[in-house]
Scaffold this motif. Structure first.
Motif: not given
Lengths: 337, 242
Positions: A182, A184-192, A205, A210, B72, B89, B92, B100, B103-104, B112
């Motif tokens: 949660l 990590s930066r990966w969580s941003l994409g997962i939550l998104g 994303v 993800h 994407h 979102f 969030l 978001m 990062v992407y 992050r």
């Protein structure tokens, strides 16, 4: 311009709110000291099941709570972990190695079925995962119809506390992994992906990647939980860990505690297993009806689970202290909590 | 030339939403895309951002054929957008929403915490820095629109598509948003804006493209387009005295 990127902000992340190191130490110390003080089989057993429940809840939550992909097939992962670990272990592989291989095998299987299953969305995804798990269960029941029992020398040296320590360690590792995920930066994409797939995609994303990441971690820990189950049970039908009950328990633990948070499955796991063991002792199967009703109530009234109930009570208490309920509605800050 | 549409068409089960539209978008301009309801404006947007592939025709971005590139990946190349019905979102925080994009998006920041610091810049452009820790769902409509804009800006786009950014705003919010759009262009970002408020578009756009019933019927400066007979016919109906 300097902005509140630091201190004040940290209060806002659900993951950080409960992570007061003091609280973690107290809970862990209790989980380590209390069973040793009582030193009774039923307490070792209860604490083992609680730890296993926490791990299962955390696992389900990674995919269902963080990525928003409701899986009804987690028993399949639990079963594969149990099957692989048990088979390797009873054939002479050191347990820890067998456990790791079982977990990795589960995650690998999840990756293989993940890509096609994620073509389904929402309820169809849920039904698809249920179908996969049931196919696995029936296949195993057909091909391994005989009960699996530990050999005599293993039973002779069987230690229940050893099972508990392994389960507790796994629960701690899984909870730590959920917390790190949660953050990590990966969580941003997962939550998104959970919040709005199309908008996430428009922000760059890679949605499938993800979803697969959340699935891999979720399956890994569910497989490890299955492995610990296989380590504990002296004898069981190989079909048993594939039973849908394990899916529903994992899901209910996440929801009752607080879905989408790290603390939720910990609270949910301890609460659910404790109440279930109490009820099962007195009411046998009626406890399943009670949990069904409780689950519906949580989803309808307290979608945030026990964590949300706790937050509301706390807010009510602070408001009382400040001198009666305020006339105005909740401020945006409070709304956000 | 930043973006080029080559005879793109999109049919939905027999309904021709966009028909053989060719257009070019130049670097650094604000292009207004207008047309009556159902003219195919949003469909054209979705073809540019890659939500679905065109039935026919090709899309080029910086001379590269991106017709088959996923949404994407188009964002990674530098195409960002906002949605007609705002879609931040909701659960969030404002900061995470903006992060978001950082990062992407294009030229992403892998850490992050550094991405969070970097995206504060785009929150500042839209004036949301003070609300970074609030959840997106607690914002008002205009702030949610600003947040979506910040998220798109955080993706460091070369081309920014605004789908009815001004819709639902009160007159003073429209004015500040128009200023905002101009200042974003001055940062070197090319903008395509779909808008119902024709007056507002004419106030900010360098060039206008008019769609009607899926076809491009006029193209030019606001002055040229507003005196174009086809455009008048499309908006007001044909004059009986002709």
């Amino acid at each position: 311009m300097k902005t509140p990127a630091g201190g004040q902000l940290s209060l806002w992340k659900p993951s950080r709110r409960w992570s007061g190191p003091g609280l973690i130490v107290v809970v862990l110390a209790f989980a380590i000291v209390f069973p040793q003080q009582i030193a009774q089989d039923n307490i070792w057993n209860l604490f083992f099941l609680m730890s296993l429940g926490i791990t299962m809840g955390q696992s389900w939550n990674m995919l269902g709570g963080f990525a928003g992909q409701t899986s009804l097939g987690h028993a399949g992962f639990f079963g594969i972990g149990a099957l692989v670990t048990r088979t390797l272990w009873l054939h002479g592989t050191p347990f820890i190695l067998a456990l790791v291989v079982g977990g990795v095998a589960t995650a690998t299987f999840a990756m293989i079925i993940g890509a096609p299953t994620f073509r389904l969305r929402g309820a169809y995804f849920a039904i698809g995962t249920l179908a996969v798990a049931e196919v696995l269960r029936i296949t195993v029941a057909q091909n391994r119809p005989f009960i699996s029992t530990m050999p005599g020398d293993m039973i002779a040296s069987y230690s229940l506390p050893a099972r508990y320590w392994v389960a507790l360690a796994l629960a701690v590792v899984t909870t730590g992994a959920a917390y790190l995920l949660l953050r990590s930066r990966w969580s941003l994409g997962i939550l998104g992906v959970r919040e709005d797939e199309e908008a996430a995609q428009a922000s760059g994303v890679h949605v499938l990647r993800h979803k697969l990441l959340a699935l891999a971690l979720s399956a890994l820990f569910m497989g490890l939980a299955g492995g610990v189950f296989a380590f504990k049970q002296i004898s069981y039908y190989p079909e048993a860990p594939f039973l849908p009950t394990f899916t529903f328990e994992a899901m209910m633990i996440a929801y009752i505690g607080g879905v989408g948070t790290v603390a939720g499955p910990v609270i949910g796991g301890a609460f659910f297993v404790f109440v279930r063991e109490r009820l099962a002792a007195n009411l046998t199967d009626v406890h399943q009806v009670i949990f069904g009703v409780l689950f519906i109530l949580v989803v309808l009234i307290f979608p945030g689970g026990l964590l949300e109930i706790w937050e509301r009570l706390r807010r009510l208490a602070t408001r009382r202290q400040q001198g009666g309920p305020r006339a105005s509605g909740p401020s945006p800050e409070e709304e956000g909590l | 030339m930043l973006l080029k549409l080559e005879e793109v068409s999109k049919a939905f089960k027999g309904l021709m939403a966009v028909h053989a539209v060719s257009a070019e978008v130049h670097e650094g301009e604000i292009l207004g895309l207008i047309g009556p309801n159902g003219a195919g404006k949003t469909t054209l947007f979705n073809l540019i951002t890659g939500v679905y592939p065109p039935t026919e025709g090709r899309v080029f971005f910086e001379e590269k054929d991106i017709t088959k590139v996923a949404p994407h990946a188009r964002c990674w190349m530098g195409i960002a957008r906002t949605f007609q019905l705002v879609r931040p979102f909701p659960e969030l925080s404002v900061l995470d929403n903006a992060a978001m994009g950082r990062v992407y998006g294009r030229d992403p920041i892998k850490s992050r915490s550094r991405a969070e610091t970097a995206c504060l810049e785009s929150l500042e452009i839209v004036g949301l820095t003070g609300r970074a820790s609030e959840k997106a769902k607690s914002l008002t409509l205009v702030d949610r629109k600003r947040l979506e804009l910040a998220r798109a800006l955080a993706a460091k786009p070369k081309l920014l598509l605004l789908d009815e950014l001004l819709a639902g705003l009160n007159p003073s919010e429209v004015l500040t948003s128009m200023q905002l759009i101009k200042s974003i262009r001055d940062m070197g970002i090319t903008i395509i804006m779909v808008e119902h408020l024709v007056k507002a578009v004419f106030g900010v756009a360098d060039r206008i493209v008019v769609l009607n019933a899926g076809e491009l019927i006029a193209e030019g400066t606001p002055a040229e387009v507003s005196s174009d007979q086809n455009v008048i016919d499309a908006y007001l109906g044909k004059s009986l005295r002709v």
